[in-house]
Design a protein around this motif. Structure first.
Motif, PDB file in Angstrom:
ATOM      1  N   THR A  93     -10.432  61.136  38.661  1.00  0.00           N
ATOM      2  CA  THR A  93      -9.575  61.725  39.703  1.00  0.00           C
ATOM      3  C   THR A  93      -9.315  60.740  40.836  1.00  0.00           C
ATOM      4  O   THR A  93      -8.165  60.551  41.263  1.00  0.00           O
ATOM      5  N   ARG A  94     -10.364  60.111  41.333  1.00  0.00           N
ATOM      6  CA  ARG A  94     -10.206  59.170  42.448  1.00  0.00           C
ATOM      7  C   ARG A  94      -9.262  58.021  42.080  1.00  0.00           C
ATOM      8  O   ARG A  94      -8.489  57.558  42.921  1.00  0.00           O
ATOM      9  N   ILE A  95      -9.347  57.564  40.859  1.00  0.00           N
ATOM     10  CA  ILE A  95      -8.496  56.461  40.415  1.00  0.00           C
ATOM     11  C   ILE A  95      -7.033  56.896  40.348  1.00  0.00           C
ATOM     12  O   ILE A  95      -6.141  56.225  40.874  1.00  0.00           O
ATOM     13  N   ARG A  96      -6.773  58.031  39.705  1.00  0.00           N
ATOM     14  CA  ARG A  96      -5.390  58.486  39.540  1.00  0.00           C
ATOM     15  C   ARG A  96      -4.708  58.744  40.880  1.00  0.00           C
ATOM     16  O   ARG A  96      -3.492  58.546  41.016  1.00  0.00           O
ATOM     17  N   ARG A  97      -5.460  59.155  41.870  1.00  0.00           N
ATOM     18  CA  ARG A  97      -4.870  59.463  43.178  1.00  0.00           C
ATOM     19  C   ARG A  97      -4.413  58.226  43.950  1.00  0.00           C
ATOM     20  O   ARG A  97      -3.761  58.349  44.985  1.00  0.00           O
TER      21      ARG A  97
ATOM     22  N   LEU B  97      -0.131  52.284  45.516  1.00  0.00           N
ATOM     23  CA  LEU B  97       0.164  51.028  44.825  1.00  0.00           C
ATOM     24  C   LEU B  97       1.640  50.917  44.471  1.00  0.00           C
ATOM     25  O   LEU B  97       2.253  49.852  44.625  1.00  0.00           O
ATOM     26  N   GLU B  98       2.228  52.021  44.025  1.00  0.00           N
ATOM     27  CA  GLU B  98       3.649  51.984  43.669  1.00  0.00           C
ATOM     28  C   GLU B  98       4.526  51.799  44.900  1.00  0.00           C
ATOM     29  O   GLU B  98       5.564  51.126  44.843  1.00  0.00           O
ATOM     30  N   THR B  99       4.128  52.391  46.038  1.00  0.00           N
ATOM     31  CA  THR B  99       4.880  52.189  47.283  1.00  0.00           C
ATOM     32  C   THR B  99       4.912  50.705  47.647  1.00  0.00           C
ATOM     33  O   THR B  99       5.956  50.161  48.034  1.00  0.00           O
ATOM     34  N   ILE B 100       3.778  50.034  47.517  1.00  0.00           N
ATOM     35  CA  ILE B 100       3.698  48.608  47.853  1.00  0.00           C
ATOM     36  C   ILE B 100       4.537  47.769  46.891  1.00  0.00           C
ATOM     37  O   ILE B 100       5.318  46.900  47.313  1.00  0.00           O
ATOM     38  N   PHE B 101       4.415  48.045  45.601  1.00  0.00           N
ATOM     39  CA  PHE B 101       5.216  47.308  44.614  1.00  0.00           C
ATOM     40  C   PHE B 101       6.712  47.504  44.856  1.00  0.00           C
ATOM     41  O   PHE B 101       7.487  46.545  44.833  1.00  0.00           O
ATOM     42  N   GLU B 102       7.116  48.760  45.082  1.00  0.00           N
ATOM     43  CA  GLU B 102       8.544  49.066  45.266  1.00  0.00           C
ATOM     44  C   GLU B 102       9.115  48.394  46.511  1.00  0.00           C
ATOM     45  O   GLU B 102      10.310  48.074  46.563  1.00  0.00           O
TER      46      GLU B 102
ATOM     47  N   VAL C 226      -9.669  51.196  32.342  1.00  0.00           N
ATOM     48  CA  VAL C 226      -9.393  52.518  32.921  1.00  0.00           C
ATOM     49  C   VAL C 226      -8.292  52.418  33.971  1.00  0.00           C
ATOM     50  O   VAL C 226      -7.380  53.254  34.019  1.00  0.00           O
ATOM     51  N   LEU C 227      -8.359  51.378  34.794  1.00  0.00           N
ATOM     52  CA  LEU C 227      -7.350  51.184  35.840  1.00  0.00           C
ATOM     53  C   LEU C 227      -5.992  50.859  35.231  1.00  0.00           C
ATOM     54  O   LEU C 227      -4.956  51.363  35.689  1.00  0.00           O
ATOM     55  N   GLU C 228      -5.965  50.018  34.215  1.00  0.00           N
ATOM     56  CA  GLU C 228      -4.694  49.663  33.579  1.00  0.00           C
ATOM     57  C   GLU C 228      -4.022  50.898  32.978  1.00  0.00           C
ATOM     58  O   GLU C 228      -2.793  51.051  33.065  1.00  0.00           O
ATOM     59  N   LYS C 229      -4.815  51.770  32.391  1.00  0.00           N
ATOM     60  CA  LYS C 229      -4.265  52.990  31.817  1.00  0.00           C
ATOM     61  C   LYS C 229      -3.758  53.928  32.901  1.00  0.00           C
ATOM     62  O   LYS C 229      -2.659  54.501  32.794  1.00  0.00           O
ATOM     63  N   ALA C 230      -4.532  54.076  33.983  1.00  0.00           N
ATOM     64  CA  ALA C 230      -4.150  54.992  35.064  1.00  0.00           C
ATOM     65  C   ALA C 230      -2.911  54.517  35.806  1.00  0.00           C
ATOM     66  O   ALA C 230      -2.045  55.316  36.182  1.00  0.00           O
TER      67      ALA C 230
ATOM     68  N   GLY D 122      -5.019  38.161  52.614  1.00  0.00           N
ATOM     69  CA  GLY D 122      -3.924  39.112  52.783  1.00  0.00           C
ATOM     70  C   GLY D 122      -3.160  38.964  54.079  1.00  0.00           C
ATOM     71  O   GLY D 122      -3.557  38.218  54.980  1.00  0.00           O
ATOM     72  N   ASP D 123      -2.065  39.690  54.141  1.00  0.00           N
ATOM     73  CA  ASP D 123      -1.250  39.741  55.357  1.00  0.00           C
ATOM     74  C   ASP D 123      -1.378  41.091  56.045  1.00  0.00           C
ATOM     75  O   ASP D 123      -1.194  41.202  57.265  1.00  0.00           O
ATOM     76  N   ILE D 124      -1.661  42.119  55.256  1.00  0.00           N
ATOM     77  CA  ILE D 124      -1.742  43.499  55.750  1.00  0.00           C
ATOM     78  C   ILE D 124      -2.979  44.155  55.128  1.00  0.00           C
ATOM     79  O   ILE D 124      -3.322  43.871  53.976  1.00  0.00           O
ATOM     80  N   TYR D 125      -3.634  45.016  55.888  1.00  0.00           N
ATOM     81  CA  TYR D 125      -4.770  45.791  55.373  1.00  0.00           C
ATOM     82  C   TYR D 125      -4.350  47.252  55.251  1.00  0.00           C
ATOM     83  O   TYR D 125      -3.771  47.831  56.180  1.00  0.00           O
ATOM     84  N   CYS D 126      -4.647  47.843  54.100  1.00  0.00           N
ATOM     85  CA  CYS D 126      -4.324  49.254  53.855  1.00  0.00           C
ATOM     86  C   CYS D 126      -5.602  49.959  53.386  1.00  0.00           C
ATOM     87  O   CYS D 126      -6.175  49.583  52.361  1.00  0.00           O
ATOM     88  N   ASN D 127      -6.045  50.943  54.141  1.00  0.00           N
ATOM     89  CA  ASN D 127      -7.233  51.709  53.742  1.00  0.00           C
ATOM     90  C   ASN D 127      -6.786  52.965  53.010  1.00  0.00           C
ATOM     91  O   ASN D 127      -6.130  53.828  53.589  1.00  0.00           O
ATOM     92  N   ASP D 128      -7.124  53.045  51.734  1.00  0.00           N
ATOM     93  CA  ASP D 128      -6.824  54.247  50.958  1.00  0.00           C
ATOM     94  C   ASP D 128      -8.120  54.857  50.431  1.00  0.00           C
ATOM     95  O   ASP D 128      -8.135  55.513  49.395  1.00  0.00           O
TER      96      ASP D 128
END
Length: 396
Positions: A35-39, A44-49, A79-83, A138-144
Protein backbone atom coordinates in the motif's frame (compact mmCIF):
# COMPACT_ATOMS: atom_id res chain seq x y z
CA UNK A 1 0.97 25.93 9.12
CA UNK A 2 1.70 26.80 5.50
CA UNK A 3 3.82 24.54 3.31
CA UNK A 4 4.67 24.29 -0.37
CA UNK A 5 3.30 21.54 -2.58
CA UNK A 6 4.67 20.24 -5.88
CA UNK A 7 2.43 22.78 -7.62
CA UNK A 8 4.46 25.60 -6.05
CA UNK A 9 7.77 24.34 -7.45
CA UNK A 10 9.41 24.75 -10.86
CA UNK A 11 10.25 21.10 -11.53
CA UNK A 12 11.37 21.33 -15.17
CA UNK A 13 14.92 20.03 -15.59
CA UNK A 14 15.32 19.71 -11.81
CA UNK A 15 16.65 16.80 -9.78
CA UNK A 16 14.08 16.16 -7.07
CA UNK A 17 15.13 14.25 -3.96
CA UNK A 18 11.94 12.50 -2.88
CA UNK A 19 11.90 11.10 0.67
CA UNK A 20 9.57 8.10 0.60
CA UNK A 21 8.57 5.40 3.06
CA UNK A 22 8.91 1.98 1.48
CA UNK A 23 9.55 0.25 4.80
CA UNK A 24 7.02 -2.42 3.89
CA UNK A 25 6.39 -5.80 5.58
CA UNK A 26 8.23 -8.81 4.18
CA UNK A 27 7.56 -12.52 4.69
CA UNK A 28 10.04 -15.00 3.20
CA UNK A 29 11.45 -12.17 1.11
CA UNK A 30 8.08 -11.19 -0.38
CA UNK A 31 6.20 -7.94 0.23
CA UNK A 32 2.90 -8.74 1.96
CA UNK A 33 1.42 -5.23 1.77
CA UNK A 34 2.53 -2.74 -0.89
CA UNK A 35 0.00 0.00 0.00
CA UNK A 36 2.70 2.50 0.97
CA UNK A 37 4.52 1.90 -2.30
CA UNK A 38 1.47 2.24 -4.56
CA UNK A 39 0.49 5.53 -2.92
CA UNK A 40 3.72 7.15 -4.11
CA UNK A 41 2.86 7.00 -7.82
CA UNK A 42 1.05 10.39 -8.04
CA UNK A 43 4.11 12.25 -6.71
CA UNK A 44 6.55 10.52 -9.05
CA UNK A 45 4.34 10.95 -12.11
CA UNK A 46 3.82 14.65 -11.31
CA UNK A 47 7.60 15.15 -11.29
CA UNK A 48 8.15 13.19 -14.50
CA UNK A 49 5.32 15.02 -16.30
CA UNK A 50 6.82 18.39 -15.30
CA UNK A 51 10.18 17.38 -16.75
CA UNK A 52 11.89 16.66 -13.44
CA UNK A 53 13.98 13.70 -12.32
CA UNK A 54 12.82 11.98 -9.12
CA UNK A 55 15.51 10.43 -6.92
CA UNK A 56 14.24 8.19 -4.14
CA UNK A 57 15.56 8.41 -0.59
CA UNK A 58 14.30 5.87 1.93
CA UNK A 59 15.16 3.77 4.97
CA UNK A 60 14.48 0.13 5.73
CA UNK A 61 14.56 -1.45 9.16
CA UNK A 62 16.95 -0.41 11.94
CA UNK A 63 20.54 -1.01 10.80
CA UNK A 64 21.78 1.56 13.37
CA UNK A 65 24.24 3.35 11.11
CA UNK A 66 25.89 0.23 9.71
CA UNK A 67 25.60 -1.59 6.39
CA UNK A 68 23.33 -4.59 6.94
CA UNK A 69 22.91 -6.53 3.65
CA UNK A 70 19.53 -7.96 4.69
CA UNK A 71 18.23 -4.38 5.00
CA UNK A 72 19.33 -3.26 1.55
CA UNK A 73 16.68 -1.58 -0.58
CA UNK A 74 17.89 -3.47 -3.64
CA UNK A 75 15.49 -6.33 -2.95
CA UNK A 76 12.56 -3.92 -3.41
CA UNK A 77 13.51 -2.95 -6.97
CA UNK A 78 11.22 -5.53 -8.70
CA UNK A 79 8.28 -4.50 -6.48
CA UNK A 80 8.86 -0.81 -7.20
CA UNK A 81 9.23 -1.36 -10.94
CA UNK A 82 5.92 -3.20 -11.01
CA UNK A 83 4.12 -0.60 -8.88
CA UNK A 84 5.45 2.41 -10.80
CA UNK A 85 5.60 0.77 -14.25
CA UNK A 86 9.04 2.30 -14.79
CA UNK A 87 12.62 0.97 -14.84
CA UNK A 88 14.66 1.61 -11.70
CA UNK A 89 18.40 2.12 -11.39
CA UNK A 90 19.66 1.14 -7.96
CA UNK A 91 22.72 2.74 -6.35
CA UNK A 92 24.50 0.99 -3.46
CA UNK A 93 25.03 4.28 -1.61
CA UNK A 94 22.84 7.30 -0.96
CA UNK A 95 25.58 9.92 -1.23
CA UNK A 96 29.05 10.57 -2.59
CA UNK A 97 30.77 9.51 -5.83
CA UNK A 98 28.70 6.36 -6.37
CA UNK A 99 25.42 8.26 -6.16
CA UNK A 100 26.76 11.07 -8.35
CA UNK A 101 27.87 8.56 -11.00
CA UNK A 102 24.50 6.79 -10.93
CA UNK A 103 22.71 10.10 -11.37
CA UNK A 104 24.95 11.06 -14.32
CA UNK A 105 24.22 7.71 -16.01
CA UNK A 106 20.46 7.75 -15.34
CA UNK A 107 18.44 7.17 -18.54
CA UNK A 108 15.48 9.47 -19.16
CA UNK A 109 12.24 8.18 -17.60
CA UNK A 110 14.10 5.94 -15.14
CA UNK A 111 13.84 6.22 -11.37
CA UNK A 112 16.99 6.31 -9.26
CA UNK A 113 16.71 4.45 -5.95
CA UNK A 114 19.46 5.25 -3.47
CA UNK A 115 20.51 2.80 -0.78
CA UNK A 116 19.12 2.77 2.78
CA UNK A 117 19.81 6.16 4.40
CA UNK A 118 20.10 4.47 7.80
CA UNK A 119 23.28 2.69 6.70
CA UNK A 120 24.93 6.00 7.69
CA UNK A 121 25.02 7.14 11.36
CA UNK A 122 24.44 10.73 10.21
CA UNK A 123 20.86 9.87 9.23
CA UNK A 124 19.45 9.21 12.69
CA UNK A 125 21.75 11.85 14.21
CA UNK A 126 20.12 14.44 11.91
CA UNK A 127 23.66 15.41 10.96
CA UNK A 128 23.82 18.53 8.80
CA UNK A 129 27.02 17.43 7.07
CA UNK A 130 25.34 14.19 5.99
CA UNK A 131 22.27 16.15 4.88
CA UNK A 132 24.57 18.39 2.80
CA UNK A 133 25.95 15.30 1.05
CA UNK A 134 22.40 14.26 0.19
CA UNK A 135 21.49 17.78 -0.89
CA UNK A 136 24.41 17.84 -3.34
CA UNK A 137 22.50 15.30 -5.46
CA UNK A 138 19.38 17.42 -5.94
CA UNK A 139 17.90 20.80 -6.66
CA UNK A 140 14.60 20.37 -4.81
CA UNK A 141 13.56 18.31 -1.77
CA UNK A 142 10.13 16.67 -1.69
CA UNK A 143 8.91 14.88 1.44
CA UNK A 144 6.31 12.25 0.63
CA UNK A 145 6.90 10.25 3.82
CA UNK A 146 4.51 11.53 6.48
CA UNK A 147 4.95 8.17 8.18
CA UNK A 148 8.63 8.97 8.82
CA UNK A 149 8.19 12.65 9.62
CA UNK A 150 7.81 12.24 13.37
CA UNK A 151 11.56 11.59 13.51
CA UNK A 152 14.08 14.43 13.14
CA UNK A 153 16.45 12.55 10.84
CA UNK A 154 18.73 14.01 8.18
CA UNK A 155 16.56 12.89 5.25
CA UNK A 156 13.34 14.19 6.84
CA UNK A 157 14.39 17.34 8.70
CA UNK A 158 17.89 18.71 7.98
CA UNK A 159 17.59 18.06 4.24
CA UNK A 160 14.33 20.02 4.12
CA UNK A 161 16.28 23.04 5.37
CA UNK A 162 19.13 22.53 2.91
CA UNK A 163 17.09 22.76 -0.31
CA UNK A 164 13.86 24.38 -1.53
CA UNK A 165 11.32 22.02 0.00
CA UNK A 166 7.76 20.85 -0.64
CA UNK A 167 5.28 18.15 0.25
CA UNK A 168 4.56 15.31 -2.16
CA UNK A 169 1.05 14.28 -3.16
CA UNK A 170 0.75 11.65 -0.42
CA UNK A 171 2.04 14.03 2.26
CA UNK A 172 -0.27 16.75 0.94
CA UNK A 173 -3.32 14.47 1.12
CA UNK A 174 -2.38 13.34 4.61
CA UNK A 175 -1.92 16.88 5.94
CA UNK A 176 -5.20 18.05 4.44
CA UNK A 177 -7.06 15.06 5.87
CA UNK A 178 -5.58 15.57 9.32
CA UNK A 179 -6.40 19.26 9.30
CA UNK A 180 -9.98 18.45 8.36
CA UNK A 181 -10.17 15.92 11.19
CA UNK A 182 -8.78 17.86 14.14
CA UNK A 183 -7.35 21.14 12.85
CA UNK A 184 -10.54 22.76 11.56
CA UNK A 185 -13.20 20.03 11.81
CA UNK A 186 -16.92 20.16 11.18
CA UNK A 187 -18.71 19.41 14.46
CA UNK A 188 -19.74 17.27 16.22
CA UNK A 189 -16.38 15.47 16.27
CA UNK A 190 -16.20 11.84 17.40
CA UNK A 191 -12.97 10.03 18.20
CA UNK A 192 -12.86 6.25 18.45
CA UNK A 193 -9.89 4.99 20.44
CA UNK A 194 -9.35 1.31 21.04
CA UNK A 195 -6.53 -1.09 21.65
CA UNK A 196 -5.08 -2.94 24.57
CA UNK A 197 -3.60 -0.43 26.98
CA UNK A 198 -4.41 3.00 28.37
CA UNK A 199 -0.73 3.43 29.28
CA UNK A 200 0.33 3.51 25.61
CA UNK A 201 -2.24 6.16 24.68
CA UNK A 202 -2.21 8.55 27.65
CA UNK A 203 -1.05 11.55 25.63
CA UNK A 204 -3.54 10.70 22.90
CA UNK A 205 -6.49 10.58 25.30
CA UNK A 206 -5.33 13.72 27.08
CA UNK A 207 -5.24 15.65 23.81
CA UNK A 208 -8.51 14.32 22.42
CA UNK A 209 -10.75 15.10 25.39
CA UNK A 210 -10.14 18.80 24.82
CA UNK A 211 -10.73 18.62 21.05
CA UNK A 212 -13.64 16.24 20.40
CA UNK A 213 -17.28 16.16 21.42
CA UNK A 214 -17.53 12.40 21.94
CA UNK A 215 -14.72 10.00 22.81
CA UNK A 216 -15.61 6.35 22.18
CA UNK A 217 -13.30 4.01 24.09
CA UNK A 218 -13.15 0.33 23.18
CA UNK A 219 -10.96 -2.74 23.35
CA UNK A 220 -8.91 -3.56 26.43
CA UNK A 221 -8.65 0.16 27.21
CA UNK A 222 -12.36 0.29 27.93
CA UNK A 223 -11.94 -2.35 30.64
CA UNK A 224 -9.57 -0.06 32.55
CA UNK A 225 -12.13 2.74 32.43
CA UNK A 226 -14.88 0.37 33.54
CA UNK A 227 -12.74 -0.79 36.47
CA UNK A 228 -12.14 2.87 37.32
CA UNK A 229 -15.92 3.19 37.71
CA UNK A 230 -15.91 0.31 40.17
CA UNK A 231 -17.18 -2.36 37.77
CA UNK A 232 -15.85 -5.92 37.82
CA UNK A 233 -14.24 -7.00 34.56
CA UNK A 234 -13.44 -10.63 35.41
CA UNK A 235 -10.32 -11.98 33.70
CA UNK A 236 -10.42 -9.31 30.99
CA UNK A 237 -7.32 -7.47 29.85
CA UNK A 238 -7.18 -4.53 32.26
CA UNK A 239 -4.56 -2.17 33.68
CA UNK A 240 -5.82 -1.92 37.24
CA UNK A 241 -2.82 0.24 38.14
CA UNK A 242 -4.09 2.86 35.65
CA UNK A 243 -7.57 3.33 37.11
CA UNK A 244 -6.61 6.59 38.86
CA UNK A 245 -5.39 7.93 35.51
CA UNK A 246 -8.63 6.84 33.85
CA UNK A 247 -10.59 8.68 36.55
CA UNK A 248 -8.56 11.83 35.89
CA UNK A 249 -9.28 11.60 32.15
CA UNK A 250 -13.01 11.17 32.82
CA UNK A 251 -12.99 14.16 35.19
CA UNK A 252 -11.24 16.32 32.59
CA UNK A 253 -13.70 15.23 29.91
CA UNK A 254 -16.65 16.18 32.10
CA UNK A 255 -15.09 19.58 32.78
CA UNK A 256 -14.59 20.40 29.08
CA UNK A 257 -17.89 18.91 27.89
CA UNK A 258 -16.58 15.82 26.12
CA UNK A 259 -18.77 12.72 26.44
CA UNK A 260 -16.79 9.56 27.09
CA UNK A 261 -18.68 6.63 25.56
CA UNK A 262 -18.03 3.25 27.21
CA UNK A 263 -19.60 -0.19 26.69
CA UNK A 264 -23.12 -0.77 28.08
CA UNK A 265 -22.91 -4.52 27.55
CA UNK A 266 -20.24 -6.99 26.52
CA UNK A 267 -19.60 -10.17 24.61
CA UNK A 268 -17.78 -12.49 27.00
CA UNK A 269 -16.04 -15.86 26.72
CA UNK A 270 -13.97 -18.16 28.91
CA UNK A 271 -11.31 -18.70 26.23
CA UNK A 272 -9.89 -16.66 23.41
CA UNK A 273 -10.13 -18.69 20.23
CA UNK A 274 -12.07 -18.90 16.97
CA UNK A 275 -15.68 -19.87 17.61
CA UNK A 276 -15.32 -19.90 21.40
CA UNK A 277 -18.57 -20.26 23.33
CA UNK A 278 -19.72 -16.73 24.17
CA UNK A 279 -22.64 -14.76 25.52
CA UNK A 280 -23.81 -11.18 25.97
CA UNK A 281 -24.09 -9.75 29.48
CA UNK A 282 -24.81 -6.29 30.91
CA UNK A 283 -21.59 -4.44 31.63
CA UNK A 284 -22.20 -4.68 35.38
CA UNK A 285 -22.64 -8.47 35.26
CA UNK A 286 -19.32 -9.79 33.94
CA UNK A 287 -18.58 -13.16 35.63
CA UNK A 288 -15.32 -13.48 37.55
CA UNK A 289 -14.09 -16.30 35.29
CA UNK A 290 -14.90 -14.59 31.95
CA UNK A 291 -13.17 -12.16 29.59
CA UNK A 292 -14.71 -9.19 27.78
CA UNK A 293 -13.76 -9.68 24.13
CA UNK A 294 -16.13 -7.29 22.34
CA UNK A 295 -18.79 -4.67 22.90
CA UNK A 296 -22.36 -5.98 22.96
CA UNK A 297 -25.41 -5.08 20.81
CA UNK A 298 -26.70 -2.34 23.16
CA UNK A 299 -23.29 -0.71 23.01
CA UNK A 300 -23.24 -0.95 19.22
CA UNK A 301 -26.67 0.68 19.13
CA UNK A 302 -25.41 3.54 21.28
CA UNK A 303 -22.26 3.90 19.18
CA UNK A 304 -24.49 4.11 16.12
CA UNK A 305 -26.52 6.93 17.66
CA UNK A 306 -23.32 8.87 18.35
CA UNK A 307 -21.96 8.28 14.84
CA UNK A 308 -25.26 9.23 13.19
CA UNK A 309 -24.89 12.76 14.59
CA UNK A 310 -21.18 13.14 13.85
CA UNK A 311 -19.77 15.34 11.10
CA UNK A 312 -16.13 14.33 11.69
CA UNK A 313 -14.67 11.00 12.83
CA UNK A 314 -11.10 10.20 13.90
CA UNK A 315 -10.43 6.49 14.52
CA UNK A 316 -7.45 4.75 16.14
CA UNK A 317 -7.79 1.20 17.44
CA UNK A 318 -10.40 -1.60 17.24
CA UNK A 319 -13.38 -1.93 19.60
CA UNK A 320 -12.82 -5.61 20.35
CA UNK A 321 -10.65 -8.61 19.56
CA UNK A 322 -11.32 -8.06 15.85
CA UNK A 323 -8.86 -10.73 14.66
CA UNK A 324 -11.21 -13.54 15.71
CA UNK A 325 -14.92 -13.96 14.92
CA UNK A 326 -17.36 -13.28 16.46
CA UNK A 327 -15.40 -10.70 18.46
CA UNK A 328 -15.11 -8.41 15.44
CA UNK A 329 -18.83 -7.58 15.45
CA UNK A 330 -18.72 -4.17 17.16
CA UNK A 331 -15.76 -2.95 15.10
CA UNK A 332 -17.41 -4.10 11.86
CA UNK A 333 -20.76 -2.53 12.74
CA UNK A 334 -19.27 0.85 13.68
CA UNK A 335 -17.07 0.80 10.57
CA UNK A 336 -20.07 0.09 8.34
CA UNK A 337 -21.99 3.04 9.76
CA UNK A 338 -19.02 5.36 9.31
CA UNK A 339 -18.46 4.12 5.76
CA UNK A 340 -22.09 4.64 4.77
CA UNK A 341 -22.26 8.17 6.19
CA UNK A 342 -18.96 9.04 4.54
CA UNK A 343 -20.14 7.72 1.18
CA UNK A 344 -23.30 9.81 1.57
CA UNK A 345 -21.21 12.94 2.10
CA UNK A 346 -22.37 13.39 5.70
CA UNK A 347 -19.12 12.52 7.45
CA UNK A 348 -15.40 13.21 7.15
CA UNK A 349 -13.71 10.05 8.39
CA UNK A 350 -9.98 9.68 9.03
CA UNK A 351 -8.41 6.55 10.49
CA UNK A 352 -4.89 5.34 11.15
CA UNK A 353 -2.71 2.90 13.05
CA UNK A 354 -1.68 -0.65 12.16
CA UNK A 355 -4.49 -2.54 13.91
CA UNK A 356 -7.01 0.08 12.79
CA UNK A 357 -6.11 -0.26 9.13
CA UNK A 358 -6.19 -4.06 9.42
CA UNK A 359 -9.57 -3.99 11.16
CA UNK A 360 -11.14 -1.61 8.64
CA UNK A 361 -9.75 -3.60 5.72
CA UNK A 362 -11.13 -6.78 7.25
CA UNK A 363 -14.54 -5.14 7.71
CA UNK A 364 -14.64 -4.03 4.05
CA UNK A 365 -15.24 -0.41 5.10
CA UNK A 366 -11.78 1.04 4.48
CA UNK A 367 -12.35 2.11 0.86
CA UNK A 368 -15.28 4.30 1.88
CA UNK A 369 -13.40 6.28 4.54
CA UNK A 370 -12.28 9.79 3.60
CA UNK A 371 -8.68 8.94 4.41
CA UNK A 372 -6.84 5.93 5.80
CA UNK A 373 -3.37 6.71 7.10
CA UNK A 374 -0.68 4.04 7.00
CA UNK A 375 1.62 6.27 9.04
CA UNK A 376 1.56 4.39 12.34
CA UNK A 377 3.66 6.29 14.89
CA UNK A 378 3.46 9.60 13.02
CA UNK A 379 -0.34 9.41 12.90
CA UNK A 380 -0.47 8.66 16.62
CA UNK A 381 1.88 11.53 17.50
CA UNK A 382 -0.19 13.89 15.38
CA UNK A 383 -3.32 12.77 17.27
CA UNK A 384 -1.43 13.44 20.49
CA UNK A 385 -1.04 17.05 19.39
CA UNK A 386 2.71 16.88 18.80
CA UNK A 387 4.58 18.88 16.17
CA UNK A 388 6.21 16.52 13.67
CA UNK A 389 9.77 17.67 12.81
CA UNK A 390 9.57 16.57 9.18
CA UNK A 391 6.35 18.51 8.67
CA UNK A 392 7.53 21.59 10.53
CA UNK A 393 10.65 21.72 8.34
CA UNK A 394 8.43 22.12 5.25
CA UNK A 395 6.95 25.36 6.56
CA UNK A 396 6.79 27.87 3.75
Amino acid sequence: MAWNSLDDMDLGGKRVLVRVDINVPLTDGKVTDDTRIRRLSPTLETIFEAGGTPILLAHFGRPKGKVVPDMSLQKLVPVLEKAFDRPILFCADCRGPAAEAALAALPEGTLLLLENTRFHPGEEQNDEAFAAELAALGDIYCNDAFSSSHRAHASTEALARALPACAGRLMEAELKALDAALGHPARPVVAVVGGAKVSTKLELLGNLVSKVDHLVIGGGMANTFLAAQGLAVGKSLCEHEMTDTAQDIMATAEKVGCEIVLPLDAVIAREFKEGAANEVVPIDAVPADAMILDAGPETVKHFAEVLEKARTLVWNGPLGAFEIAPFDTATNAAAAIAATRTADGQLTSVAGGGDTVAALNKSGAADSFTYISTAGGAFLEWMEGKVLPGVKALGA
